[in-house]
Scaffold this active site. Structure first.
Site, PDB file in Angstrom:
ATOM      1  CG  ASP A 289      -1.656   1.239   1.446  1.00 48.42           C
ATOM      2  OD1 ASP A 289      -2.332   1.660   0.497  1.00 48.42           O
ATOM      3  OD2 ASP A 289      -1.586   1.822   2.554  1.00 48.42           O
ATOM      4  CG  LEU A 290       1.744   5.678  -1.847  1.00 46.04           C
ATOM      5  CD1 LEU A 290       3.190   5.373  -2.219  1.00 46.04           C
ATOM      6  CD2 LEU A 290       1.117   6.583  -2.897  1.00 46.04           C
ATOM      7  CG  ASP A 291      -1.622   7.535   0.477  1.00 49.71           C
ATOM      8  OD1 ASP A 291      -0.734   8.352   0.206  1.00 49.71           O
ATOM      9  OD2 ASP A 291      -2.563   7.283  -0.286  1.00 49.71           O
TER      10      ASP A 291
ATOM     11  CB  THR B  22       1.074  10.715   1.563  1.00 52.23           C
ATOM     12  OG1 THR B  22       1.190   9.307   1.403  1.00 52.23           O
ATOM     13  CG2 THR B  22       2.127  11.420   0.756  1.00 52.23           C
TER      14      THR B  22
ATOM     15  CE  LYS C 270      -4.905   6.420   9.162  1.00 53.73           C
ATOM     16  NZ  LYS C 270      -4.234   5.967  10.376  1.00 53.73           N
TER      17      LYS C 270
ATOM     18  CB  SER D  43      -1.825   2.980  -3.904  1.00 53.53           C
ATOM     19  OG  SER D  43      -2.388   4.188  -3.431  1.00 53.53           O
ATOM     20  CB  ALA D  44      -7.254   3.524  -2.803  1.00 56.84           C
ATOM     21  CB  SER D  45      -3.574   7.395  -3.904  1.00 56.50           C
ATOM     22  OG  SER D  45      -3.318   8.700  -4.355  1.00 56.50           O
TER      23      SER D  45
ATOM     24  CE  LYS E 223      -5.728  -0.701  -1.190  1.00 58.62           C
ATOM     25  NZ  LYS E 223      -4.537  -0.072  -0.585  1.00 58.62           N
TER      26      LYS E 223
ATOM     27  CD  GLU F  84      -3.642  -1.725   2.864  1.00 56.93           C
ATOM     28  OE1 GLU F  84      -3.723  -0.875   3.760  1.00 56.93           O
ATOM     29  OE2 GLU F  84      -3.950  -1.483   1.696  1.00 56.93           O
ATOM     30  CG  ASP F  85      -1.858   2.512   6.470  1.00 52.67           C
ATOM     31  OD1 ASP F  85      -2.251   2.146   5.348  1.00 52.67           O
ATOM     32  OD2 ASP F  85      -1.986   3.679   6.882  1.00 52.67           O
TER      33      ASP F  85
HETATM   34  C1  BG6 Z   1      -5.618   5.923  -0.152  1.00 54.28           C
HETATM   35  C2  BG6 Z   1      -5.619   6.779   1.095  1.00 54.28           C
HETATM   36  O1  BG6 Z   1      -4.356   5.363  -0.330  1.00 54.28           O
HETATM   37  O2  BG6 Z   1      -5.943   6.714  -1.298  1.00 54.28           O
HETATM   38  C3  BG6 Z   1      -6.933   7.532   1.226  1.00 54.28           C
HETATM   39  O3  BG6 Z   1      -5.425   5.937   2.229  1.00 54.28           O
HETATM   40  C4  BG6 Z   1      -7.200   8.322  -0.051  1.00 54.28           C
HETATM   41  O4  BG6 Z   1      -6.856   8.396   2.333  1.00 54.28           O
HETATM   42  C5  BG6 Z   1      -7.214   7.363  -1.227  1.00 54.28           C
HETATM   43  O5  BG6 Z   1      -8.461   8.996   0.041  1.00 54.28           O
HETATM   44  C6  BG6 Z   1      -7.508   8.056  -2.565  1.00 54.28           C
HETATM   45  O6  BG6 Z   1      -6.474   8.951  -2.858  1.00 54.28           O
HETATM   46  P1  BG6 Z   1      -6.543  10.061  -4.004  1.00 54.28           P
HETATM   47  O7  BG6 Z   1      -5.125  10.609  -4.057  1.00 54.28           O
HETATM   48  O8  BG6 Z   1      -6.905   9.356  -5.256  1.00 54.28           O
HETATM   49  O9  BG6 Z   1      -7.546  11.056  -3.592  1.00 54.28           O
HETATM   50 MG    MG Z   2      -2.693   3.205   3.571  1.00 54.79          MG
END
Ligand code: BG6
Ligand code: MG
Length: 214
Positions: free
Chosen positions: A7-9, A15, A43, A112-114, A143, A167-168
């Protein structure tokens, strides 16, 4: 284990605090307080779903257009906060852990979801270390759905049972288990207890995962 999906964040980089600060700023503009206790629920969760949870906390209902504007506004704050991010924000122990896995012939992926996942890895100077990068641009299901990890395993060409997810977030641990993968949780054991192994922070990963090594 053949592959390690990070996972990233909150795992690779610190972040998670910027996501929280950006949501808190948005909440303040909307006239309510958004505390750390509520933030736990965000999260690992996608941007839109996070906004929905935040609006629930603030007891607000908005139109789909307003929702899009609010999500974009939060992302603008977040991007501003991470614009100057560099390798000093990589969480301690992560570079050594990645090096050890690679030295043993293991593969490394991001799950990562980000939507900013790849961009952040590039800013940290870590992108080349990853054999595969799956971020929020490549998946539709957030997730605890396992889609992000299944996609990473598919691209790595490694069976799920040979993958370990780091994962956190509770939603992330649930996603890993739903994908029939192994999972190491980083953080509070009360929250992440379903994982196969839980460490309190990233400095403990190397020793906990490879205890027989110096
Ligand atoms: C996850 C974070 O990795 O990504 C969440 O834990 C975040 O807090 C999600 O909302 C989505 O990220 P982004 O950058 O696409 O808004
Ligand atoms: Mg995370």
């Amino acid at each position: 284990m053949k592959a390690w999906i990070f996972d990233l964040d909150g795992v690779v980089v610190d972040t998670a605090k910027y996501h929280y600060l950006a949501w808190r700023k948005l909440a303040a503009e909307l006239g309510f307080e958004f505390g750390e206790e509520h933030n736990e629920r965000l999260k690992g969760v996608s941007r839109m779903r996070s906004l929905e949870i935040m609006l629930e906390v603030g007891n607000l209902t908005v139109s789909p257009e307003e929702k899009q504007e609010l999500a974009d506004r939060k992302n603008g704050y977040y991007l501003e906060m991470v614009s100057g991010i560099d390798s000093s924000e990589i969480l301690p122990g992560i570079p050594e852990f990645i090096q050890r896995i690679k030295a043993k012939g293991g593969k490394i992926a991001l799950g990562s979801a980000s939507k900013s996942g790849r961009m952040i890895l590039e800013k940290l100077g870590l992108a080349e270390q990853f054999d595969v990068i799956v971020d929020g641009n490549l998946v539709q299901k957030a997730k605890p759905d396992p889609q992000v990890f299944l996609e990473a395993a598919k691209l790595l060409k490694v069976p799920c049972e040979d993958c370990v997810v780091i994962e956190d977030a509770k939603a992330g641990v649930e996603a890993a288990l739903a994908g029939h993968m192994h999972c190491v949780g980083v953080g509070d054991v009360e929250m992440l207890g379903a994982a196969d192994l839980v460490v309190s922070d990233t400095t403990k990963l190397l020793k906990a995962v490879f205890p027989w090594e110096k």
